[in-house]
Scaffold this active site. Sequence first.
Site: not given
Length: 479
Positions: A19, A279, A282-283
């Site tokens: 990925g 956005g 991860c965050f």
Amino acid sequence: MTTNIAEIPVRKICCIGAGYVGGPTCSVLALNCPDIQVTVVDRNELRINQWNSEKLPIYEPGLEEIVKQCRGKNLFFSTDMAPALKEADLIFISVNTPTKTFGLGKGRAADLKFVESCARLIAEVCDRSKIVVEKSTVPVRSAASIVNVLKANTKPGVSYQVLSNPEFLAEGTAVNDLKNPDRVLIGGEESEEGKKAISALSWVYRHWVSADKIIEMNTWSSELSKLAANAFLAQRISSINAISAVCEATGADVSEVAKAIGLDSRLGPKFLQASVGWGGSCFQKDILNLVYISESLNLTSVAAYWQQVIDMNEYQKSRFGERIVQSMFNTITDKRIAILGFAFKKNTGDTRESPAIHVAKHLLEEGAFLHIYDPKVEKAQILLDLDQLDEESGISIHTDPYEAAKGTHALVVCTEWDQFITYDYQRMYDSMLKPAFVFDGRKILNHSALTKIGFHVETIGKRHGQSFQDHNWAGTNGI
């Protein structure tokens, strides 16, 4: 980097997961380590076929050139997992760790089912000792879970060392982040075997990363550092976005405020760009994970603090959508609005947690017809994100920005693509219905030039057309 053959601790690497992390990481690793064979494996046959084709499954500047240079030499992509795992000296686990959608910790805790299945697969197929490296973002003490699964299923004479080596990649700059990292964290056991494993992985990175940037620590510190880093970055954006709301209400300009803040050497200018919201994959996931961990440890005040970072981001996205409606005479029913940009940031085709999704859904609920354009996001992905089967439900997706703007009432900039700055907005204005609006959710356009053309311009952190004197500072009861 010269090393005698007998001294080479790692000759073959296998990465589970092709990925956004595994693919770029192993491509750059193969480029810089021609003496190491790197194989990326994944059960997703379509994804592996794309990595072996002319059109890669993800877009990152510079990635395609690296893959073409290394593929077939010391970089391989395969669905045949067992042989690659058996032959590898070191195994990266780079699988998805999504937020749980049901059960204990729903909506906050990380779902580690893919990580656990990787550990079980490694124990099942491997017949000699390995170094196993967590590359996926995981909760603190996840390495212990991997160790327990491996120990419970290990074969006689086989042992494993589990390391934490979190990625710090920003989509859109992933290749540069990998080539020139700020730091490389390697966490492991403080035993002799643990130190040998850390040394082996450090040797791999020293092919192109200076030793002073490779930081060795215990496993738990390494795991928490990743979550904390993303939480701090998101917190910074949410902070300036909170200030942007104050700016719009008072007549201040958030760009000027951000510049003043950034000139403070203690703070610096990075991540102080107010916008429609942050956005990416991860965050939000990492902060929710941190919230869940804090709650599990009965640190309720800590959990509430980090939850507020997410709440502020949701508020910013909602506020921007509401401002569009209010500015267009409090109704957008049957009005056509062009959405410029659907990816969560420039230089990527990734739409995960993209603010554009939130804004688009809000406008659709208000009855608008949307013309959507993004230079990298596929049509199928946009429809999937908006829960649509086709383009007949108030959505049309365009491959040309000027066609997207034609016949619309407003342009809404949701992604900071560089090319958006260079467009001929006079041409767009001439093809739009009047009055024509621009809502700049990324603060990238020349607002004075747009106003001269005839656009009514609204942006984040600045109230256009409102003078400092217009605000009644004393309130209704003031003197």
